[in-house]
Design an enzyme around this catalytic site. Structure first.
Site, PDB file in Angstrom:
ATOM      1  N   PRO A 158      29.167  43.868 103.121  1.00 16.69           N
ATOM      2  CA  PRO A 158      28.558  45.161 102.831  1.00 16.69           C
ATOM      3  C   PRO A 158      29.534  46.332 102.869  1.00 16.69           C
ATOM      4  O   PRO A 158      30.429  46.378 103.718  1.00 16.69           O
ATOM      5  CB  PRO A 158      27.509  45.317 103.943  1.00 16.69           C
ATOM      6  CG  PRO A 158      27.932  44.385 105.016  1.00 16.69           C
ATOM      7  CD  PRO A 158      28.590  43.237 104.312  1.00 16.69           C
ATOM      8  N   ASN A 159      29.336  47.249 101.938  1.00 19.52           N
ATOM      9  CA  ASN A 159      30.089  48.507 101.812  1.00 19.52           C
ATOM     10  C   ASN A 159      31.518  48.347 101.306  1.00 19.52           C
ATOM     11  O   ASN A 159      32.208  49.332 101.087  1.00 19.52           O
ATOM     12  CB  ASN A 159      30.111  49.292 103.138  1.00 19.52           C
ATOM     13  CG  ASN A 159      28.718  49.711 103.555  1.00 19.52           C
ATOM     14  OD1 ASN A 159      27.985  50.300 102.765  1.00 19.52           O
ATOM     15  ND2 ASN A 159      28.324  49.379 104.769  1.00 19.52           N
TER      16      ASN A 159
ATOM     17  N   ARG B   2      35.165  55.320 100.585  1.00 16.85           N
ATOM     18  CA  ARG B   2      34.594  55.308 101.923  1.00 16.85           C
ATOM     19  C   ARG B   2      35.695  55.446 102.974  1.00 16.85           C
ATOM     20  O   ARG B   2      36.594  54.610 103.035  1.00 16.85           O
ATOM     21  CB  ARG B   2      33.846  53.977 102.117  1.00 16.85           C
ATOM     22  CG  ARG B   2      33.405  53.672 103.531  1.00 16.85           C
ATOM     23  CD  ARG B   2      33.092  52.182 103.674  1.00 16.85           C
ATOM     24  NE  ARG B   2      32.688  51.842 105.018  1.00 16.85           N
ATOM     25  CZ  ARG B   2      32.856  50.643 105.561  1.00 16.85           C
ATOM     26  NH1 ARG B   2      33.427  49.675 104.884  1.00 16.85           N
ATOM     27  NH2 ARG B   2      32.463  50.409 106.789  1.00 16.85           N
TER      28      ARG B   2
ATOM     29  N   TYR C 126      40.340  52.953 105.461  1.00 15.71           N
ATOM     30  CA  TYR C 126      40.383  51.817 104.542  1.00 15.71           C
ATOM     31  C   TYR C 126      41.344  51.990 103.367  1.00 15.71           C
ATOM     32  O   TYR C 126      41.498  51.081 102.561  1.00 15.71           O
ATOM     33  CB  TYR C 126      38.965  51.531 104.011  1.00 15.71           C
ATOM     34  CG  TYR C 126      37.987  51.170 105.102  1.00 15.71           C
ATOM     35  CD1 TYR C 126      38.018  49.900 105.681  1.00 15.71           C
ATOM     36  CD2 TYR C 126      37.050  52.084 105.555  1.00 15.71           C
ATOM     37  CE1 TYR C 126      37.136  49.571 106.694  1.00 15.71           C
ATOM     38  CE2 TYR C 126      36.156  51.758 106.567  1.00 15.71           C
ATOM     39  CZ  TYR C 126      36.202  50.503 107.128  1.00 15.71           C
ATOM     40  OH  TYR C 126      35.334  50.174 108.138  1.00 15.71           O
TER      41      TYR C 126
ATOM     42  N   ASN D  98      35.849  38.633 104.178  1.00 17.96           N
ATOM     43  CA  ASN D  98      35.768  39.910 104.865  1.00 17.96           C
ATOM     44  C   ASN D  98      34.280  40.223 104.968  1.00 17.96           C
ATOM     45  O   ASN D  98      33.684  40.782 104.054  1.00 17.96           O
ATOM     46  CB  ASN D  98      36.503  40.998 104.072  1.00 17.96           C
ATOM     47  CG  ASN D  98      36.459  42.345 104.766  1.00 17.96           C
ATOM     48  OD1 ASN D  98      35.738  42.521 105.755  1.00 17.96           O
ATOM     49  ND2 ASN D  98      37.203  43.305 104.260  1.00 17.96           N
TER      50      ASN D  98
ATOM     51  N   ALA E 155      30.650  44.586 108.237  1.00 21.51           N
ATOM     52  CA  ALA E 155      29.805  44.807 109.415  1.00 21.51           C
ATOM     53  C   ALA E 155      29.042  43.556 109.846  1.00 21.51           C
ATOM     54  O   ALA E 155      28.704  43.408 111.030  1.00 21.51           O
ATOM     55  CB  ALA E 155      28.833  45.955 109.147  1.00 21.51           C
TER      56      ALA E 155
ATOM     57  N   HIS F  39      30.014  41.283 112.959  1.00 24.46           N
ATOM     58  CA  HIS F  39      29.627  41.530 114.353  1.00 24.46           C
ATOM     59  C   HIS F  39      28.164  41.208 114.630  1.00 24.46           C
ATOM     60  O   HIS F  39      27.685  41.411 115.737  1.00 24.46           O
ATOM     61  CB  HIS F  39      29.936  42.989 114.710  1.00 24.46           C
ATOM     62  CG  HIS F  39      31.205  43.483 114.099  1.00 24.46           C
ATOM     63  ND1 HIS F  39      32.432  42.986 114.492  1.00 24.46           N
ATOM     64  CD2 HIS F  39      31.462  44.354 113.082  1.00 24.46           C
ATOM     65  CE1 HIS F  39      33.382  43.568 113.757  1.00 24.46           C
ATOM     66  NE2 HIS F  39      32.814  44.388 112.894  1.00 24.46           N
TER      67      HIS F  39
ATOM     68  N   ASP G 228      27.042  30.130 110.997  1.00 25.48           N
ATOM     69  CA  ASP G 228      26.572  28.755 110.780  1.00 25.48           C
ATOM     70  C   ASP G 228      27.008  28.198 109.434  1.00 25.48           C
ATOM     71  O   ASP G 228      27.430  27.046 109.341  1.00 25.48           O
ATOM     72  CB  ASP G 228      25.034  28.706 110.873  1.00 25.48           C
ATOM     73  CG  ASP G 228      24.545  28.818 112.310  1.00 25.48           C
ATOM     74  OD1 ASP G 228      25.378  28.627 113.230  1.00 25.48           O
ATOM     75  OD2 ASP G 228      23.350  29.097 112.512  1.00 25.48           O
TER      76      ASP G 228
ATOM     77  N   GLU H 103      39.433  34.655 108.093  1.00 27.75           N
ATOM     78  CA  GLU H 103      38.707  35.920 108.285  1.00 27.75           C
ATOM     79  C   GLU H 103      39.679  37.063 108.029  1.00 27.75           C
ATOM     80  O   GLU H 103      40.792  37.058 108.549  1.00 27.75           O
ATOM     81  CB  GLU H 103      38.182  35.998 109.723  1.00 27.75           C
ATOM     82  CG  GLU H 103      37.536  37.330 110.065  1.00 27.75           C
ATOM     83  CD  GLU H 103      37.073  37.406 111.525  1.00 27.75           C
ATOM     84  OE1 GLU H 103      37.390  36.484 112.305  1.00 27.75           O
ATOM     85  OE2 GLU H 103      36.421  38.398 111.879  1.00 27.75           O
TER      86      GLU H 103
ATOM     87  N   HIS I 272      40.202  41.404 107.672  1.00 29.81           N
ATOM     88  CA  HIS I 272      39.721  42.782 107.785  1.00 29.81           C
ATOM     89  C   HIS I 272      40.830  43.721 107.346  1.00 29.81           C
ATOM     90  O   HIS I 272      42.001  43.468 107.626  1.00 29.81           O
ATOM     91  CB  HIS I 272      39.320  43.106 109.226  1.00 29.81           C
ATOM     92  CG  HIS I 272      38.215  42.227 109.736  1.00 29.81           C
ATOM     93  ND1 HIS I 272      36.903  42.410 109.388  1.00 29.81           N
ATOM     94  CD2 HIS I 272      38.255  41.126 110.516  1.00 29.81           C
ATOM     95  CE1 HIS I 272      36.167  41.470 109.961  1.00 29.81           C
ATOM     96  NE2 HIS I 272      36.967  40.671 110.652  1.00 29.81           N
ATOM     97  N   ILE I 273      40.440  44.800 106.678  1.00 24.91           N
ATOM     98  CA  ILE I 273      41.422  45.770 106.199  1.00 24.91           C
ATOM     99  C   ILE I 273      41.986  46.563 107.381  1.00 24.91           C
ATOM    100  O   ILE I 273      43.187  46.712 107.532  1.00 24.91           O
ATOM    101  CB  ILE I 273      40.777  46.699 105.147  1.00 24.91           C
ATOM    102  CG1 ILE I 273      40.449  45.860 103.899  1.00 24.91           C
ATOM    103  CG2 ILE I 273      41.685  47.870 104.799  1.00 24.91           C
ATOM    104  CD1 ILE I 273      39.579  46.550 102.885  1.00 24.91           C
ATOM    105  N   SER I 274      41.090  47.041 108.243  1.00 20.73           N
ATOM    106  CA  SER I 274      41.542  47.705 109.472  1.00 20.73           C
ATOM    107  C   SER I 274      41.527  46.665 110.600  1.00 20.73           C
ATOM    108  O   SER I 274      41.147  45.526 110.379  1.00 20.73           O
ATOM    109  CB  SER I 274      40.608  48.871 109.807  1.00 20.73           C
ATOM    110  OG  SER I 274      39.319  48.376 110.115  1.00 20.73           O
TER     111      SER I 274
ATOM    112  N   ARG J  14      38.889  49.607 117.177  1.00 22.53           N
ATOM    113  CA  ARG J  14      37.874  50.594 116.824  1.00 22.53           C
ATOM    114  C   ARG J  14      36.710  50.556 117.825  1.00 22.53           C
ATOM    115  O   ARG J  14      36.888  50.151 118.959  1.00 22.53           O
ATOM    116  CB  ARG J  14      37.446  50.356 115.381  1.00 22.53           C
ATOM    117  CG  ARG J  14      38.643  50.550 114.415  1.00 22.53           C
ATOM    118  CD  ARG J  14      38.285  50.270 112.981  1.00 22.53           C
ATOM    119  NE  ARG J  14      37.232  51.161 112.499  1.00 22.53           N
ATOM    120  CZ  ARG J  14      36.513  50.908 111.405  1.00 22.53           C
ATOM    121  NH1 ARG J  14      36.703  49.798 110.717  1.00 22.53           N
ATOM    122  NH2 ARG J  14      35.590  51.765 111.025  1.00 22.53           N
TER     123      ARG J  14
ATOM    124  N   ARG K 152      32.486  46.752 117.402  1.00 24.20           N
ATOM    125  CA  ARG K 152      33.228  45.926 116.443  1.00 24.20           C
ATOM    126  C   ARG K 152      34.139  44.911 117.136  1.00 24.20           C
ATOM    127  O   ARG K 152      34.940  44.251 116.487  1.00 24.20           O
ATOM    128  CB  ARG K 152      34.088  46.806 115.531  1.00 24.20           C
ATOM    129  CG  ARG K 152      33.304  47.727 114.633  1.00 24.20           C
ATOM    130  CD  ARG K 152      34.243  48.454 113.676  1.00 24.20           C
ATOM    131  NE  ARG K 152      33.703  49.740 113.295  1.00 24.20           N
ATOM    132  CZ  ARG K 152      32.864  49.934 112.261  1.00 24.20           C
ATOM    133  NH1 ARG K 152      32.517  48.915 111.522  1.00 24.20           N
ATOM    134  NH2 ARG K 152      32.396  51.121 111.992  1.00 24.20           N
TER     135      ARG K 152
END
Lengths: 147, 155
Positions: A9-10, A17, A22, A74, A77, A80, A87, A98, A100-102, A107, A111
């Protein structure tokens, strides 16, 4: 090698954003870059993004059915919160990363827990948008050493 | 002049045989060092690669990273979890390096979240503006070096 790059999402808002976190690159430019890098090494990279948890679960199930070699995820949200994605990934036997950009660990405390991390092979975070292409570049080497 | 990269390996990493159980067979620190040197040479980075079990010595290396190097990659092992080692010294040092806008990446050979870890308990990784790479075996270092190189070219 067939690789799915699944975005949560996002991530479709990348570039607009919170660019201070990001960056300014859009998902479209990242995906074009990765597909090009993949093609160079003979890999088929499919980029996808959804704001819906269930759709992400279905893509992972599809990766199992299609015997995809690797998933780069990625989950944004959902990282978390989503036991459903946890699963689904457990049932996927290919290589799982996995991304993540940040770096979520630096943070907000909400998170700091990832339901994805324990069920993947590797975790990459905080390398910015470049993280995607670094991972795609590396997958060729990993294929050699893991298979 | 080439950019200078320091790679610090923390406590216990002189013996990598315990990573066999994670599927990273026959790893030795010498092999990791050789691979890192090759990658750095191909990218035009000069490399210093070190390992220590001693907290004071690790702190000295971090201080040197602030003064003498352009980028830092660190495998902090148990410094990553708030452990018996002095976590505050570690984080304040890492923060000092990142305050100078130098790329810092924390690497781990195995996925530190995978085995026997209670995921409801957050793991403290390095604080400060750092990248994080875990679980690619020897390739964790390689990915980190490439990422450092790309970041240095941008600065």
């Amino acid at each position: 090698m067939n690789i799915y790059v699944i975005n949560g999402p996002n991530i479709n808002l990348l570039g607009t954003r919170e660019p201070e976190i990001y960056g300014h690159e859009t998902l479209d430019s990242i995906s074009k870059d990765c597909i090009k890098k993949g093609l160079k090494d003979g890999h088929d990279v499919k980029f996808m993004q959804s704001n819906y948890e269930g759709e992400i679960v279905e893509w992972i199930q599809n990766a199992i059915k299609e015997k995809i070699d690797a998933i780069v995820i990625n989950a944004a949200a959902y990282t978390h919160t989503s036991i459903a994605i946890h699963d689904a990934l457990k049932s996927f036997s290919g290589f799982k990363i996995e991304l993540h950009i940040s770096n979520p660990h630096l943070r907000e405390s909400f998170r700091h827990v990832s339901y994805i991390s324990p069920v993947v092979d590797a975790v990459v975070a905080g390398l910015g948008a470049n993280g995607y292409s670094h991972v795609i570049e590396l997958l060729a080497d990993l294929q050699k050493s893991y298979k | 002049m080439n950019n200078r990269l320091l790679i610090i390996n923390g406590p216990g990493l002189s013996d990598l045989s315990r990573f066999n159980e994670f599927g990273h067979d026959d790893l030795t620190l010498e092999k990791v060092q050789k691979k890192c040197l090759e990658t750095c040479e191909s990218l035009g980075l000069s490399l210093e690669f070190c390992q220590s079990d001693d907290e004071a010595e690790l702190t000295n290396y971090l201080t040197r990273a602030c003064k003498e190097f352009d980028a830092l990659i660190i495998n902090p092992v148990s410094y990553s979890h708030a452990s018996s080692l002095d976590f505050d010294i570690y984080t304040s040092n890492i923060e000092t390096v990142t305050l100078q806008n130098k790329p810092v990446i924390e690497v781990h050979i195995a996925n530190i979240f995978q085995k026997g870890v209670d995921i409801t308990k957050p793991i403290k990784v390095s604080e400060g503006n750092v990248g994080f790479v875990s679980g690619f075996g020897i390739h964790s270092y390689e990915l980190a070096i490439r990422a450092v190189h790309r970041k240095l070219r941008k600065n």
